[in-house]
Design a protein around this motif. Sequence first.
Motif, PDB file in Angstrom:
ATOM      1  N   UNK A   1       0.824  -1.200   0.000  1.00  0.00           N
ATOM      2  CA  UNK A   1       0.000   0.000   0.000  1.00  0.00           C
ATOM      3  C   UNK A   1       0.862   1.255   0.000  1.00  0.00           C
ATOM      4  N   UNK A   2       2.069   1.158   0.569  1.00  0.00           N
ATOM      5  CA  UNK A   2       2.997   2.285   0.583  1.00  0.00           C
ATOM      6  C   UNK A   2       4.408   1.780   0.303  1.00  0.00           C
ATOM      7  N   UNK A   3       5.250   2.675  -0.169  1.00  0.00           N
ATOM      8  CA  UNK A   3       6.672   2.382  -0.327  1.00  0.00           C
ATOM      9  C   UNK A   3       7.373   2.893   0.930  1.00  0.00           C
ATOM     10  N   UNK A   4       8.244   2.067   1.494  1.00  0.00           N
ATOM     11  CA  UNK A   4       8.945   2.417   2.733  1.00  0.00           C
ATOM     12  C   UNK A   4      10.201   3.223   2.426  1.00  0.00           C
ATOM     13  N   UNK A   5      10.500   4.200   3.276  1.00  0.00           N
ATOM     14  CA  UNK A   5      11.754   4.950   3.156  1.00  0.00           C
ATOM     15  C   UNK A   5      12.922   4.006   3.359  1.00  0.00           C
ATOM     16  N   UNK A   6      13.998   4.219   2.591  1.00  0.00           N
ATOM     17  CA  UNK A   6      15.213   3.439   2.798  1.00  0.00           C
ATOM     18  C   UNK A   6      15.766   3.763   4.186  1.00  0.00           C
ATOM     19  N   UNK A   7      16.229   2.751   4.914  1.00  0.00           N
ATOM     20  CA  UNK A   7      16.729   3.006   6.268  1.00  0.00           C
ATOM     21  C   UNK A   7      18.094   3.692   6.259  1.00  0.00           C
ATOM     22  N   UNK A   8      18.377   4.443   7.313  1.00  0.00           N
ATOM     23  CA  UNK A   8      19.685   5.067   7.507  1.00  0.00           C
ATOM     24  C   UNK A   8      20.125   5.873   6.305  1.00  0.00           C
ATOM     25  N   UNK A   9      21.321   5.575   5.813  1.00  0.00           N
ATOM     26  CA  UNK A   9      21.880   6.281   4.670  1.00  0.00           C
ATOM     27  C   UNK A   9      21.620   5.535   3.369  1.00  0.00           C
ATOM     28  N   UNK A  10      20.698   4.564   3.403  1.00  0.00           N
ATOM     29  CA  UNK A  10      20.364   3.785   2.222  1.00  0.00           C
ATOM     30  C   UNK A  10      19.633   4.607   1.185  1.00  0.00           C
ATOM     31  N   UNK A  11      19.693   4.125  -0.037  1.00  0.00           N
ATOM     32  CA  UNK A  11      19.067   4.810  -1.163  1.00  0.00           C
ATOM     33  C   UNK A  11      18.643   3.760  -2.193  1.00  0.00           C
ATOM     34  N   UNK A  12      17.722   4.118  -3.066  1.00  0.00           N
ATOM     35  CA  UNK A  12      17.284   3.234  -4.149  1.00  0.00           C
ATOM     36  C   UNK A  12      16.870   4.073  -5.333  1.00  0.00           C
ATOM     37  N   UNK A  13      16.873   3.478  -6.501  1.00  0.00           N
ATOM     38  CA  UNK A  13      16.331   4.141  -7.686  1.00  0.00           C
ATOM     39  C   UNK A  13      14.818   3.945  -7.700  1.00  0.00           C
ATOM     40  N   UNK A  14      14.119   4.656  -8.546  1.00  0.00           N
ATOM     41  CA  UNK A  14      12.669   4.549  -8.682  1.00  0.00           C
ATOM     42  C   UNK A  14      12.280   3.110  -9.024  1.00  0.00           C
ATOM     43  N   UNK A  15      11.202   2.619  -8.407  1.00  0.00           N
ATOM     44  CA  UNK A  15      10.693   1.275  -8.693  1.00  0.00           C
ATOM     45  C   UNK A  15      11.472   0.162  -8.018  1.00  0.00           C
ATOM     46  N   UNK A  16      12.205   0.477  -6.959  1.00  0.00           N
ATOM     47  CA  UNK A  16      13.078  -0.516  -6.320  1.00  0.00           C
ATOM     48  C   UNK A  16      12.318  -1.419  -5.350  1.00  0.00           C
ATOM     49  N   UNK A  17      12.835  -2.649  -5.235  1.00  0.00           N
ATOM     50  CA  UNK A  17      12.300  -3.600  -4.260  1.00  0.00           C
ATOM     51  C   UNK A  17      13.146  -3.624  -2.992  1.00  0.00           C
ATOM     52  N   UNK A  18      14.386  -3.161  -3.078  1.00  0.00           N
ATOM     53  CA  UNK A  18      15.279  -3.084  -1.920  1.00  0.00           C
ATOM     54  C   UNK A  18      16.126  -1.824  -2.031  1.00  0.00           C
TER      55      UNK A  18
END
Length: 193
Positions: free
Chosen positions: A107-124
């Motif tokens: 239902x929602x996309x979770x913010x990446x934890x800590x200093x993590x980052x992802x590109x659009x459409x990411x699963x991790x």
Amino acid sequence: GVAEGATTCTACSAGSQSTASSEQCGDCGAGKWSGNAASSCTDCEPGKYQDKTGQGSCGSCAAGKVAAAEGSTGCTDCLPGKAQGGTGQFECEDCDAGKAAGEAGAQICEDCPGDGYSHSGATTCTLCNKLFYYSKDDQCVRCPEGTDCPTDGGSTIEMLTLKEGFWRISSSSSDFLQCPMPGACIGGTTCGD
């Protein structure tokens, strides 16, 4: 429908239809609905579904699920990397950069934890914010002195850009050294390889 020789019509109930040539009311199929006295059934609109026959309305897809086409008989989960927070929707939306959805039906996309980052459409979140690089032990580590990490999601140990005046023994080394001879180390990703 009208029986032959009859002088009055009987209105079909919701969930059924009658045409001019029909003597009986027939149930609407799955994926369709009708109101009272309808001469035809109507496809459920995108974002709605009907899994039973003979119904007077369509149901809305729950959050995390969508019905992309007209006449849907069910809703499908949003794929990992996508989410849908609203009900009655026809498409899932890619997670924004810096967010992820690892499970289907999010239902929602979770913010990446800590200093993590992802590109659009990411699963991790397997990237790091700028000023950090993604290490071999799956951690975001602050870029060391002598390197430049100016882009969100842009750095691994091999991709670190050396500043002018610094060198390292190989692209997999995390030891960044001051150049012993001024002007000999021009910087870039291959200095010292």
